[in-house]
Design a protein around this motif. Structure first.
Motif, short mmCIF file in Angstrom:
data_model
loop_
_atom_site.label_atom_id
_atom_site.label_comp_id
_atom_site.label_asym_id
_atom_site.label_seq_id
_atom_site.Cartn_x
_atom_site.Cartn_y
_atom_site.Cartn_z
N LEU A 1 0.85 -1.19 0.00
CA LEU A 1 0.00 0.00 0.00
C LEU A 1 0.88 1.23 0.00
O LEU A 1 1.78 1.37 0.83
N SER B 1 -4.70 6.48 -1.44
CA SER B 1 -3.84 5.30 -1.34
C SER B 1 -3.95 4.48 -2.61
O SER B 1 -4.98 4.48 -3.30
N ARG C 1 -3.25 0.52 -3.79
CA ARG C 1 -2.96 -0.86 -3.37
C ARG C 1 -2.39 -1.63 -4.56
O ARG C 1 -2.87 -1.51 -5.67
#
Length: 299
Positions: free
Chosen positions: A96, A296, A298
């Motif tokens: 992440l 974010s 991933r």
């Protein structure tokens, strides 16, 4: 200050990389999807005549519909339902990349970092987190206005416990902080660079398919700082969570309390966004509105 600019750039790069990931995820090149060989023609099917054994195998009392032919415990015959649930709660990703900012009229901070899951994002296993932040805080002392420049960096490692929709992270590791004041105040405690130890605990739970609970706590030996956050939310449009949040933080210099509304897990292609806004008050009697935005990616 140089370290502060590096941290600021790192946070912005995290968001830009996330945006680049979105653009890459949406790119489509038909030439890449063309088969490299000719597929054989499908064989012809001869249904032939219907025989008595075929008729006997038909369930004329199919009250259960299509789900009656599924394995026990499955009530949805579409595999996309399982994939959607994984994406909404974090998915099958092993790392992440994150960044964001926090702002109110007497302070601002920018942060960025990287987190790695040793067992994959959906399994129990080790977790390593690298994080850096840069904060500016304004204080009034008599006729002087001081601006505190606080740079922080930490390397935390620990374990992630996962059971269904419940998740718990326990992390600890070295902590580094540098404080500078403008104008300079040489008698200020914790002036300059100091090292210490930081611990962090974070949890996520979904008591029902439509509700979530989240909590976090941290503490550092530097300046006796610690803080906690609690949040609850409801699933909206099967796309994100929204609900109230409350947080507080304290160190040897001041205390701060916040209450507001958060929006969490809003996904756009490969990127996930979170935001919050509300009321903040500190131990100096100052108050105002805060805002927070995070992104974010991933992988």
């Amino acid at each position: 200050m140089r370290f502060g600019w590096v941290v600021s750039a790192f946070g912005l790069v995290a968001v830009l990389i996330a945006q680049a990931g979105c653009a890459t995820a949406q790119t489509f090149d038909p030439s890449l999807d063309e088969p490299e060989f000719d597929l054989p023609a499908p064989p012809s099917f001869d249904l032939g005549a219907v025989t008595p054994p075929d008729i006997a195998s038909v369930d004329t009392d199919d009250d259960e519909g299509l789900t009656g032919d599924l394995p026990a415990g499955r009530s949805n015959f579409s595999p996309l339902a399982d994939l959607a649930a994984d994406r909404f709660s974090g998915g099958q990703h092993a790392s992440l990349l994150f960044g964001g900012y926090d702002l109110w009229r007497n302070g601002a901070s920018l942060y960025g970092g990287f987190e790695w899951f040793g067992g994959g994002a959906a399994e129990n296993g080790p977790v390593v987190r690298l994080m850096a932040s840069e904060a500016l805080e304004r204080y009034q002392a008599g006729r002087f206005t001081y601006i505190n420049d606080i740079s922080r960096a930490s390397v935390l490692a620990g374990w992630r416990f996962k059971s269904g929709a419940f998740e718990l992270k326990i992390l600890a590791g070295p902590d580094l902080e540098n404080r500078a004041s403008m104008p300079d105040y040489r008698e200020q405690r914790w002036r300059g660079t100091h090292g210490g130890v930081r611990i962090a605990l974070e949890s996520w739970a979904e008591p029902t398919p439509e509700t979530m609970l989240s909590s976090s706590f941290y503490a550092s030996t530097i300046a006796g700082s610690y803080g906690a956050r609690l949040a609850a939310g409801w699933r909206m449009f099967d796309a994100f969570w929204v609900g109230p949040e409350m947080s507080g933080s304290s160190d040897e210099f001041s205390r701060q309390t916040r209450i507001g509304i958060h929006l969490t897990c809003f996904e756009m292609a490969a990127m996930e966004w979170s935001a919050a806004a509300g009321y903040v008050r500190d131990s100096y009697g100052r108050s105002g509105i805060y805002s927070r935005l995070g992104a974010s990616l991933r992988r």
